[in-house]
Scaffold this motif. Structure first.
Motif, PDB file in Angstrom:
ATOM      1  N   HIS A   9       0.840  -1.194   0.000  1.00 39.66           N
ATOM      2  CA  HIS A   9       0.000   0.000   0.000  1.00 39.66           C
ATOM      3  C   HIS A   9       0.881   1.253   0.000  1.00 39.66           C
ATOM      4  O   HIS A   9       1.782   1.380   0.811  1.00 39.66           O
ATOM      5  CB  HIS A   9      -0.907   0.004   1.230  1.00 39.66           C
ATOM      6  CG  HIS A   9      -1.721   1.251   1.361  1.00 39.66           C
ATOM      7  ND1 HIS A   9      -2.773   1.528   0.522  1.00 39.66           N
ATOM      8  CD2 HIS A   9      -1.636   2.291   2.218  1.00 39.66           C
ATOM      9  CE1 HIS A   9      -3.312   2.692   0.867  1.00 39.66           C
ATOM     10  NE2 HIS A   9      -2.629   3.169   1.900  1.00 39.66           N
ATOM     11  N   VAL A  10       0.618   2.174  -0.912  1.00 44.41           N
ATOM     12  CA  VAL A  10       1.344   3.438  -0.979  1.00 44.41           C
ATOM     13  C   VAL A  10       0.446   4.512  -0.377  1.00 44.41           C
ATOM     14  O   VAL A  10      -0.686   4.704  -0.805  1.00 44.41           O
ATOM     15  CB  VAL A  10       1.709   3.801  -2.437  1.00 44.41           C
ATOM     16  CG1 VAL A  10       2.404   5.146  -2.493  1.00 44.41           C
ATOM     17  CG2 VAL A  10       2.574   2.716  -3.038  1.00 44.41           C
ATOM     18  N   GLU A  11       0.951   5.191   0.652  1.00 44.87           N
ATOM     19  CA  GLU A  11       0.166   6.201   1.353  1.00 44.87           C
ATOM     20  C   GLU A  11       0.042   7.467   0.509  1.00 44.87           C
ATOM     21  O   GLU A  11       1.013   7.935  -0.088  1.00 44.87           O
ATOM     22  CB  GLU A  11       0.826   6.532   2.683  1.00 44.87           C
ATOM     23  CG  GLU A  11      -0.009   7.435   3.554  1.00 44.87           C
ATOM     24  CD  GLU A  11       0.611   7.636   4.921  1.00 44.87           C
ATOM     25  OE1 GLU A  11       0.437   8.725   5.469  1.00 44.87           O
ATOM     26  OE2 GLU A  11       1.263   6.702   5.420  1.00 44.87           O
ATOM     27  N   ASP A  12      -1.171   8.016   0.444  1.00 44.13           N
ATOM     28  CA  ASP A  12      -1.431   9.246  -0.286  1.00 44.13           C
ATOM     29  C   ASP A  12      -0.991  10.423   0.579  1.00 44.13           C
ATOM     30  O   ASP A  12      -1.512  10.630   1.671  1.00 44.13           O
ATOM     31  CB  ASP A  12      -2.925   9.352  -0.601  1.00 44.13           C
ATOM     32  CG  ASP A  12      -3.250  10.511  -1.507  1.00 44.13           C
ATOM     33  OD1 ASP A  12      -2.327  11.228  -1.932  1.00 44.13           O
ATOM     34  OD2 ASP A  12      -4.448  10.709  -1.797  1.00 44.13           O
ATOM     35  N   THR A  13      -0.017  11.187   0.121  1.00 44.03           N
ATOM     36  CA  THR A  13       0.518  12.296   0.897  1.00 44.03           C
ATOM     37  C   THR A  13       0.157  13.649   0.298  1.00 44.03           C
ATOM     38  O   THR A  13       0.790  14.650   0.613  1.00 44.03           O
ATOM     39  CB  THR A  13       2.047  12.185   1.006  1.00 44.03           C
ATOM     40  OG1 THR A  13       2.602  12.187  -0.307  1.00 44.03           O
ATOM     41  CG2 THR A  13       2.457  10.946   1.761  1.00 44.03           C
ATOM     42  N   THR A  14      -0.865  13.697  -0.542  1.00 46.21           N
ATOM     43  CA  THR A  14      -1.261  14.966  -1.142  1.00 46.21           C
ATOM     44  C   THR A  14      -1.932  15.851  -0.093  1.00 46.21           C
ATOM     45  O   THR A  14      -2.386  15.386   0.953  1.00 46.21           O
ATOM     46  CB  THR A  14      -2.235  14.748  -2.315  1.00 46.21           C
ATOM     47  OG1 THR A  14      -3.426  14.140  -1.809  1.00 46.21           O
ATOM     48  CG2 THR A  14      -1.612  13.898  -3.401  1.00 46.21           C
ATOM     49  N   ASP A  16      -4.788  17.330  -0.360  1.00 50.29           N
ATOM     50  CA  ASP A  16      -6.199  16.956  -0.269  1.00 50.29           C
ATOM     51  C   ASP A  16      -6.389  15.761   0.670  1.00 50.29           C
ATOM     52  O   ASP A  16      -7.324  15.739   1.481  1.00 50.29           O
ATOM     53  CB  ASP A  16      -6.749  16.645  -1.658  1.00 50.29           C
ATOM     54  CG  ASP A  16      -8.244  16.438  -1.643  1.00 50.29           C
ATOM     55  OD1 ASP A  16      -8.951  17.285  -1.054  1.00 50.29           O
ATOM     56  OD2 ASP A  16      -8.708  15.431  -2.218  1.00 50.29           O
ATOM     57  N   ALA A  17      -5.514  14.785   0.592  1.00 47.47           N
ATOM     58  CA  ALA A  17      -5.602  13.623   1.477  1.00 47.47           C
ATOM     59  C   ALA A  17      -5.354  14.026   2.927  1.00 47.47           C
ATOM     60  O   ALA A  17      -6.017  13.525   3.841  1.00 47.47           O
ATOM     61  CB  ALA A  17      -4.612  12.557   1.047  1.00 47.47           C
ATOM     62  N   GLU A  18      -4.438  14.932   3.141  1.00 46.89           N
ATOM     63  CA  GLU A  18      -4.142  15.423   4.488  1.00 46.89           C
ATOM     64  C   GLU A  18      -5.352  16.143   5.078  1.00 46.89           C
ATOM     65  O   GLU A  18      -5.736  15.913   6.226  1.00 46.89           O
ATOM     66  CB  GLU A  18      -2.946  16.370   4.437  1.00 46.89           C
ATOM     67  CG  GLU A  18      -2.447  16.816   5.779  1.00 46.89           C
ATOM     68  CD  GLU A  18      -1.593  15.780   6.475  1.00 46.89           C
ATOM     69  OE1 GLU A  18      -1.497  15.850   7.706  1.00 46.89           O
ATOM     70  OE2 GLU A  18      -1.040  14.913   5.796  1.00 46.89           O
ATOM     71  N   THR A  20      -8.515  15.808   4.166  1.00 45.50           N
ATOM     72  CA  THR A  20      -9.569  14.822   4.371  1.00 45.50           C
ATOM     73  C   THR A  20      -9.344  14.052   5.670  1.00 45.50           C
ATOM     74  O   THR A  20     -10.287  13.799   6.425  1.00 45.50           O
ATOM     75  CB  THR A  20      -9.637  13.853   3.181  1.00 45.50           C
ATOM     76  OG1 THR A  20      -9.880  14.617   1.997  1.00 45.50           O
ATOM     77  CG2 THR A  20     -10.731  12.827   3.352  1.00 45.50           C
TER      78      THR A  20
END
Length: 75
Positions: A9-14, A16-18, A20
């Motif tokens: 799994h690759v964590e979303d670090t954008t 927008d993800a932060e 959310t």
């Protein structure tokens, strides 16, 4: 070619993800949208007051400590 296994799994670090994630945590902590917004507004006001206290007002528009020091006569 990728060095990661296919199932990793690759964590979303954008940003927008932060955001959310922060909203989700606030909703879990406070329960309602109004309570979460109230908590955010409170923190924002406290941060603004702190920033206002820590900002130097000594040099403003070319006047350094106007009235705080006696004016020297040029001799």
């Amino acid at each position: 070619m990728s060095a990661q296994p296919a199932d990793q799994h690759v964590e979303d670090t954008t940003l927008d993800a932060e955001i959310t994630g922060v909203v989700s945590m606030l909703m879990e902590e406070h329960g309602t949208e109004a309570a979460a917004l109230r908590a955010l507004a409170h923190d924002f006001i406290v941060l603004l007051a702190d920033a206002d206290r820590s900002t130097s007002r000594g040099y403003l528009r070319g006047l350094f400590s106007q009235g705080a020091r006696p004016v020297r006569d040029p001799e």
